[in-house]
Design a protein around this motif. Structure first.
Motif, PDB file in Angstrom:
ATOM      1  N   GLY A 865       0.815  -1.217   0.000  1.00  0.00           N
ATOM      2  CA  GLY A 865       0.000   0.000   0.000  1.00  0.00           C
ATOM      3  C   GLY A 865       0.847   1.266   0.000  1.00  0.00           C
ATOM      4  O   GLY A 865       0.311   2.370   0.104  1.00  0.00           O
ATOM      5  N   GLY A 866       2.186   1.102  -0.076  1.00  0.00           N
ATOM      6  CA  GLY A 866       3.011   2.290  -0.297  1.00  0.00           C
ATOM      7  C   GLY A 866       3.635   2.917   0.931  1.00  0.00           C
ATOM      8  O   GLY A 866       4.051   4.066   0.895  1.00  0.00           O
ATOM      9  N   VAL A 867       3.721   2.187   2.018  1.00  0.00           N
ATOM     10  CA  VAL A 867       4.372   2.739   3.210  1.00  0.00           C
ATOM     11  C   VAL A 867       5.811   2.232   3.261  1.00  0.00           C
ATOM     12  O   VAL A 867       6.061   1.043   3.065  1.00  0.00           O
ATOM     13  N   GLU A 868       6.736   3.138   3.549  1.00  0.00           N
ATOM     14  CA  GLU A 868       8.118   2.722   3.807  1.00  0.00           C
ATOM     15  C   GLU A 868       8.479   3.108   5.220  1.00  0.00           C
ATOM     16  O   GLU A 868       8.099   4.185   5.701  1.00  0.00           O
ATOM     17  N   PHE A 869       9.207   2.211   5.850  1.00  0.00           N
ATOM     18  CA  PHE A 869       9.497   2.426   7.265  1.00  0.00           C
ATOM     19  C   PHE A 869      10.879   1.914   7.583  1.00  0.00           C
ATOM     20  O   PHE A 869      11.298   0.874   7.080  1.00  0.00           O
ATOM     21  N   ASP A 870      11.581   2.646   8.444  1.00  0.00           N
ATOM     22  CA  ASP A 870      12.866   2.161   8.947  1.00  0.00           C
ATOM     23  C   ASP A 870      12.892   2.449  10.444  1.00  0.00           C
ATOM     24  O   ASP A 870      13.098   3.583  10.868  1.00  0.00           O
ATOM     25  N   GLY A 871      12.625   1.414  11.233  1.00  0.00           N
ATOM     26  CA  GLY A 871      12.588   1.651  12.669  1.00  0.00           C
ATOM     27  C   GLY A 871      11.916   0.510  13.403  1.00  0.00           C
ATOM     28  O   GLY A 871      11.831  -0.614  12.903  1.00  0.00           O
ATOM     29  N   GLN A 872      11.428   0.795  14.631  1.00  0.00           N
ATOM     30  CA  GLN A 872      10.840  -0.259  15.467  1.00  0.00           C
ATOM     31  C   GLN A 872       9.315  -0.227  15.452  1.00  0.00           C
ATOM     32  O   GLN A 872       8.678  -1.262  15.340  1.00  0.00           O
ATOM     33  N   PHE A 873       8.716   0.967  15.619  1.00  0.00           N
ATOM     34  CA  PHE A 873       7.253   1.015  15.606  1.00  0.00           C
ATOM     35  C   PHE A 873       6.788   2.238  14.837  1.00  0.00           C
ATOM     36  O   PHE A 873       7.274   3.351  15.064  1.00  0.00           O
ATOM     37  N   GLY A 874       5.851   2.036  13.927  1.00  0.00           N
ATOM     38  CA  GLY A 874       5.351   3.150  13.135  1.00  0.00           C
ATOM     39  C   GLY A 874       3.840   3.093  12.988  1.00  0.00           C
ATOM     40  O   GLY A 874       3.236   2.010  13.038  1.00  0.00           O
ATOM     41  N   MET A 875       3.240   4.243  12.822  1.00  0.00           N
ATOM     42  CA  MET A 875       1.795   4.320  12.631  1.00  0.00           C
ATOM     43  C   MET A 875       1.467   5.433  11.635  1.00  0.00           C
ATOM     44  O   MET A 875       2.016   6.535  11.719  1.00  0.00           O
ATOM     45  N   VAL A 876       0.598   5.109  10.693  1.00  0.00           N
ATOM     46  CA  VAL A 876       0.085   6.128   9.773  1.00  0.00           C
ATOM     47  C   VAL A 876      -1.426   6.109   9.895  1.00  0.00           C
ATOM     48  O   VAL A 876      -2.039   5.039   9.792  1.00  0.00           O
ATOM     49  N   ARG A 877      -2.039   7.264  10.149  1.00  0.00           N
ATOM     50  CA  ARG A 877      -3.513   7.325  10.177  1.00  0.00           C
ATOM     51  C   ARG A 877      -3.975   8.064   8.924  1.00  0.00           C
ATOM     52  O   ARG A 877      -3.576   9.209   8.689  1.00  0.00           O
ATOM     53  N   LEU A 878      -4.822   7.379   8.171  1.00  0.00           N
ATOM     54  CA  LEU A 878      -5.354   7.960   6.944  1.00  0.00           C
ATOM     55  C   LEU A 878      -6.835   8.228   7.118  1.00  0.00           C
ATOM     56  O   LEU A 878      -7.550   7.384   7.665  1.00  0.00           O
ATOM     57  N   ILE A 879      -7.263   9.406   6.663  1.00  0.00           N
ATOM     58  CA  ILE A 879      -8.706   9.641   6.606  1.00  0.00           C
ATOM     59  C   ILE A 879      -9.058   9.844   5.142  1.00  0.00           C
ATOM     60  O   ILE A 879      -8.521  10.756   4.493  1.00  0.00           O
ATOM     61  N   ASN A 880      -9.908   8.955   4.660  1.00  0.00           N
ATOM     62  CA  ASN A 880     -10.255   8.939   3.236  1.00  0.00           C
ATOM     63  C   ASN A 880      -8.987   8.981   2.374  1.00  0.00           C
ATOM     64  O   ASN A 880      -8.890   9.738   1.422  1.00  0.00           O
ATOM     65  N   GLY A 881      -8.020   8.203   2.751  1.00  0.00           N
ATOM     66  CA  GLY A 881      -6.797   8.067   1.955  1.00  0.00           C
ATOM     67  C   GLY A 881      -5.764   9.158   2.177  1.00  0.00           C
ATOM     68  O   GLY A 881      -4.658   9.070   1.655  1.00  0.00           O
ATOM     69  N   GLN A 882      -6.077  10.200   2.943  1.00  0.00           N
ATOM     70  CA  GLN A 882      -5.124  11.289   3.193  1.00  0.00           C
ATOM     71  C   GLN A 882      -4.477  11.114   4.570  1.00  0.00           C
ATOM     72  O   GLN A 882      -5.161  10.734   5.522  1.00  0.00           O
ATOM     73  N   VAL A 883      -3.192  11.433   4.631  1.00  0.00           N
ATOM     74  CA  VAL A 883      -2.502  11.284   5.918  1.00  0.00           C
ATOM     75  C   VAL A 883      -3.058  12.294   6.915  1.00  0.00           C
ATOM     76  O   VAL A 883      -3.076  13.503   6.673  1.00  0.00           O
ATOM     77  N   LYS A 884      -3.513  11.788   8.039  1.00  0.00           N
ATOM     78  CA  LYS A 884      -4.000  12.653   9.124  1.00  0.00           C
ATOM     79  C   LYS A 884      -2.889  12.846  10.160  1.00  0.00           C
ATOM     80  O   LYS A 884      -2.647  13.937  10.652  1.00  0.00           O
ATOM     81  N   LEU A 885      -2.223  11.730  10.480  1.00  0.00           N
ATOM     82  CA  LEU A 885      -1.091  11.833  11.409  1.00  0.00           C
ATOM     83  C   LEU A 885      -0.156  10.656  11.235  1.00  0.00           C
ATOM     84  O   LEU A 885      -0.531   9.615  10.691  1.00  0.00           O
ATOM     85  N   MET A 886       1.068  10.854  11.691  1.00  0.00           N
ATOM     86  CA  MET A 886       2.063   9.779  11.690  1.00  0.00           C
ATOM     87  C   MET A 886       2.775   9.776  13.036  1.00  0.00           C
ATOM     88  O   MET A 886       2.945  10.824  13.662  1.00  0.00           O
TER      89      MET A 886
END
Ligand SMILES: [Zn+2]
Ligand SMILES: [Zn+2]
Length: 1005
Positions: A865-886
């Motif tokens: 789904g297009g997320v890239e991450f380098d670390g231990q814990f990550g969160m992306v919150r999307l509202i209607n497909g738009q990033v609301k918070l990370m």
């Protein structure tokens, strides 16, 4: 003449009199003449003080009316047994286990020397025991069964000697036989609980009435009882009764005196305190001498010719006996209790040289003597090693709080003897201060104390802490934060800040007024916290109203623990959603306690090898990240099972609104056979969707052929058993389950926690392929009021040898309608171990999607789904497909489309180069490299990596040019050499340890 002057002159007369007979004790010490004079003044000036005095007078009214003979005859002697159970295996002779729900000690008074079953109303014994008792007294008035008149031993409901029931249900003090020939110990139970309970209440109420009125009539009546107790006390010994099968509170040692050695301490303290309280009031009581000397003559009991002779009698045969018992194991309560008993008894004895010797002995490495079976240690052991850095005692739940609460009393107890100058506890022992803070820190949502280990009842809530304790802490430490706590607990009312001893003070409201002035009313906010050795970390919402809290447990070497490493709990919707079973039906060698209640499978954690986990094995926090709406805890318990490579759990609480949160749970394990992850929700039934379960017609989770509650092998094996035979009414998948499914518990509640119009549920979303999924019923302890009859368990099993697992689960506590639409596992690409990375998408019903990525160690991951991450814990919150918070923790990159969160560092890392614990208020750790002088790190956690089996995570209280300060949380672990306290301390943090301060970075739109 004012009351104070009268008292002062009485005191002078006493002093002269004492000198004349070269008598040691000078005056009442615990409540002094001056304090009693303050009471009389306060009663005039304050309605609350008059009320307290009136209640003391009412409480003593019935007792002070009794004549001296009646009081004297109350006291029973050694050969009338004491017991705390009648027969806990058989229950009631009439209704059997019907009595179980009424608690550990269910019997009620059913008349004089009669007990009544609270369930069926049956009354036992059926004979007139007191008549038999009186026929069995010797020349001293002591009972001996063989002296009693046997013709009085018959069932009063069946007086005909030919009636088959004529001798049934007849108790001669040593138990009765029922119709099946089973023994029940009714008189011994009555003697312990009811009769000695009455004796204790009587002298205690009389002594209190004396301290609040200065009226010697109360002192006189209490003295009659105490003098008679001193007659019988030297013979009082529980061991012979224990050998005959009578049960009491002695932790298996069989020792004790009137009671078992654990509870004897409380009784001993109250006797010694009562003696000291009334001492001033009986010094001129010639009537007392007349009465007691007449009894002494009639019953051959020694010299009681004067009040002073009676005092000597009480001191020699009661107070000194109590002190000796503290060294020979007959007074051996839970830790700290022996010390309290010694202090009170030594102060009551009040013979300067002897008293000071006893108070010094409390700090002697030989204290309390090798005969003391309670494992008790000197005061400095309790305050340096026994209590942990957070101020909690070395046991679970109320047992641990017992240490703490007794420790908070130590300074005032030593102060009872002004001639004692041996130690200044407040200055010498840094952990003591934390004992005053610990209770609010142990709670979730400011209202619930997790029932870890032998603690509480299934699903209970209960608030800890008291304004009085914080007020006392403020008085001793003058810490404004303690004043603030006192003020909050007293609901900002000076009246509510009044403590029990204020009535004895010259200026009774001075402390309360000072606290009111110092405490600043600040808006109250819940905090997330972690307690190292106790092993309770929790994250929670900031507001308690409709709050949610998630805890994880990793305690080390604590008494009364369960085999519950990495167990979790969840409070939401006003309900304990993962109800910990808590206190077993009975402690000791009760099979269900070890095989089920305290076993691993009954907890919300992972069972391996079909064998209970190691006891209280400890753990280490790897990550503790609080970045609302996300809060993450990652804990390893490497000693939970021997020879396992991994036993580690990451849990996160994620808010979706002001009233709802869900939990993301990843349990990783490597090694051992058969990984079985257990959960149970707050209901007897659960709805399973997405997989088919087949009912197993017979047996238990062990097998269709194995019956409920049978043990794997010999009786002794209940300590090791899997617990499977306590899981019944089993349903299983016929084939491996590799698809997503849910389990939904609609909360049941016998404690009135579900509010009108609410319908709380817990829904579990299971994402883990398993060889078998099963549900089954398991029983909480049944003798707690409000306990559920049974709970529905979910058991996810991954079978085989050397198994590697990554269990991924989402828990959704909701009211009436779920807020999660679905949970999806996301594909991940990375070079790390396949079971070390988990990613899910949580789709909410309102169109929000949370993408969560958990890596065991920092890893570079591409997520579907297009997320890239380098670390231990990550969160992306999307509202209607738009990033609301990370949010990301211990990470350098999180990106979705054009939105990119980067951090120069994942964490600050380096080496500890030194520690300095010389200032208890400012524990220093020097670091290489030091941390940047950036205030944003204050309040963050620092993890020290070392071989200490206790978690060594600290909050950074201050960043210094050389390192950090942990503030007043000490880095001292305990004594370097337990056999030589002078050899210095061992530390939780040491030069050479690695340190990690993970960075938490966020983005909001
Ligand atoms: Zn009954
Ligand atoms: Zn437990």
């Amino acid at each position: 003449m004012t009351a104070r002057l009268i008292l002062a002159s009485v005191l002078c007369v006493l002093l002269l009199h004492s000198a004349a007979v070269s008598y040691a004790k000078q005056c009442s010490r615990i409540i002094t003449a001056e304090m009693r004079a303050n009471v009389l003044e306060n009663v005039k000036n304050f309605p609350w003080a008059a009320n307290e005095q009136n209640s003391a007078i009412s409480a003593a009214a019935a007792y002070v009316e009794k004549n001296d003979d009646e009081l004297w005859e109350m006291v029973t002697s050694q050969e009338l047994p004491r017991d705390i159970h009648t027969n806990k295996e058989a229950g009631c002779p009439n209704c059997g286990k019907g009595i179980t729900p009424y608690g550990n000690y269910p019997w009620q008074v059913g008349g004089d020397w009669k007990l009544k079953c609270p369930n069926c109303g049956a009354i036992y014994p059926k004979n007139d025991f007191w008549a038999f008792y009186k026929s069995g007294l010797d020349e001293h008035g002591y009972f001996h069964r063989e002296l009693g008149d046997q013709s009085l031993l018959f069932n009063a409901e069946h007086p005909d000697p030919n009636d088959p029931l004529h001798k049934v249900y007849v108790d001669d003090g040593y138990g009765l036989l029922d119709e099946k020939g089973v023994k029940h110990r009714f008189i011994a139970y009555y003697n312990s609980w009811i009769h000695w309970g009455n004796i204790r209440r009587t002298f205690a109420a009389l002594a209190r009435a004396y301290t609040l009125t200065s009226d010697p009539k109360y002192a006189h009546k209490a003295a009659v009882l105490l003098d008679r107790i001193a007659d019988v006390y030297p013979d009082m010994d529980f061991k012979p009764l224990s050998r005959m099968g009578f049960e009491h509170s002695h932790g298996g040692s069989g020792r004790g005196r009137i009671l078992g050695c654990i509870w004897e301490a409380g009784l001993a303290q109250s006797m010694a305190e009562a003696y000291d309280n009334i001492w001033d009031g009986i010094q001129n009581d010639t009537e007392l001498a007349t009465f007691c000397s007449a009894k002494a003559k009639q019953y051959n009991l020694g010299d009681k010719s004067s009040p002073q002779a009676i005092c000597t009698h009480i001191e020699e045969r009661l107070i000194s006996e109590i002190l000796t018992s503290c060294t020979d194991g007959r007074v051996a309560p839970n830790p700290g209790g022996t010390q309290v008993t010694v202090i009170i008894a030594a102060v009551a004895l009040d013979r300067k040289e002897e008293t000071l010797k006893w108070l010094d002995f409390l700090f002697d490495q030989n204290f309390p003597g090798e005969l003391n079976a309670g494992g008790e240690k000197p005061v400095q052991w309790i305050l340096v090693e026994g209590i942990d850095r957070d101020g909690m005692g070395g046991e679970c739940g109320g047992y641990g709080l017992g240490w703490t609460r007794r420790a908070t009393n130590f300074p005032d107890l030593f102060a009872l003897y002004p001639d004692y100058h041996g130690h200044n506890l407040v200055a010498e022992f840094p952990k003591l201060k934390q004992c005053f803070y610990i209770e609010p820190r142990l709670m979730c949502l400011d209202s619930a104390f997790p029932n870890i280990g032998d603690s509480g009842g299934t699903g209970t809530w209960g608030r800890l802490g008291s304004a009085a304790t914080f007020a006392k802490g403020y008085r001793l430490f003058k810490d404004p934060y303690m004043a603030a706590l006192a003020w909050r607990y007293a609901e900002e009312s000076v009246e509510r800040l009044r403590t029990a001893d204020d009535i004895f003070k010259k200026e009774p409201l001075a402390l309360a007024n000072e606290i009111a002035a110092v405490a600043k009313a600040e808006p109250f906010k819940l905090k997330c916290d972690h307690l190292g050795r106790y092993g309770q970390a929790y994250v929670q919402t900031e507001r308690p109203e409709e709050g949610r809290a998630l805890w994880i447990h990793y305690g080390y070497s604590k008494g009364h623990s369960h085999a519950d490493n990495l167990n979790i709990g969840l409070y939401a919707k006003n309900i304990d959603m993962l109800p910990e079973l808590g206190y077993p039906e009975y402690t000791g060698a009760w099979p269900k306690r070890h095989a089920w209640t305290a076993s691993t499978i009954s907890h919300n954690t992972l069972l391996v090898n079909d064998h209970k986990a190691n006891y209280s094995a400890g753990g280490k926090i790897n990550l503790f990240a609080v970045q609302p709406p996300l809060r993450v805890m990652d804990v390893t318990s490497s000693r939970a099972y021997n020879d396992m490579k991994t036993y580690r759990r990451t849990v996160a609480l994620l808010d979706v609104s002001d009233t709802d949160s869900y939990v993301f749970d990843v349990f990783r394990a490597r090694g051992g056979k058969n990984h079985r992850l257990s959960y149970h929700g707050p209901a007897q039934t659960a709805t399973v969707s997405g997989i088919q379960l087949v009912k197993q017609a017979t047996g238990t989770f062990a097998s269709p052929d194995v019956e409920f509650a049978t043990l794997d092998g010999e009786l002794a094996d209940f300590y090791k058993t899997s617990g499977f035979t306590y899981l019944y009414d089993v349903e299983r998948t016929p084939a491996p389950a590799d698809n997503y499914y849910t389990v939904d518990w609609e909360c049941e509640d016998l404690r009135g926690r579900i509010k009108e119009g609410k319908e709380p549920h817990l829904r579990l979303h299971a994402m883990t392929p398993c060889d078998e999924v099963a549900t089954a019923a398991g029983d909480p302890p049944q003798n707690r009021s409000g306990a559920p009859r049974r709970l529905r368990y979910l058991l996810q099993s991954r079978l085989g040898d050397n198994v590697e697992s990554q269990f991924v689960t989402v828990l959704e506590p909701y009211d009436t309608t779920p807020f999660i639409k679905q949970v999806r596992t996301l594909k991940v690409e990375h070079d790390a171990d396949p079971n070390s990375v988990a990613a899910v998408a949580v789709d909410l019903t309102d169109g929000t999607t949370d993408i969560l990525i958990s890596c065991e160690e920092r890893a570079k991951v591409k997520v579907e789904g297009g997320v890239e991450f380098d670390g231990q814990f990550g969160m992306v919150r999307l509202i209607n497909g738009q990033v609301k918070l990370m949010r990301m923790s211990n990470a350098t990159l999180l990106s979705f489309g054009d939105t990119k969160l980067v951090s120069e560092k994942a964490a600050y890392e380096g080496t500890v180069t030194g520690i300095d614990a010389s200032d208890a208020a400012n524990n220093l750790v020097t670091l290489d490299p030091p941390l940047p002088q950036d205030a944003a790190l204050v309040g963050r956690t620092i993890h020290f990596q070392n071989d200490v089996p206790i978690d060594t995570t600290y909050d950074i209280k201050q960043v210094t040019p050389q390192g950090i300060s942990t503030g007043d949380i000490t880095v001292i672990w305990g004594f370097k050499d337990p056999a030589d306290y002078d050899a210095g301390y061992k530390y939780l943090v040491n030069p050479g340890d690695r340190y990690v301060v993970p960075c938490h970075v966020g983005l909001d739109r």
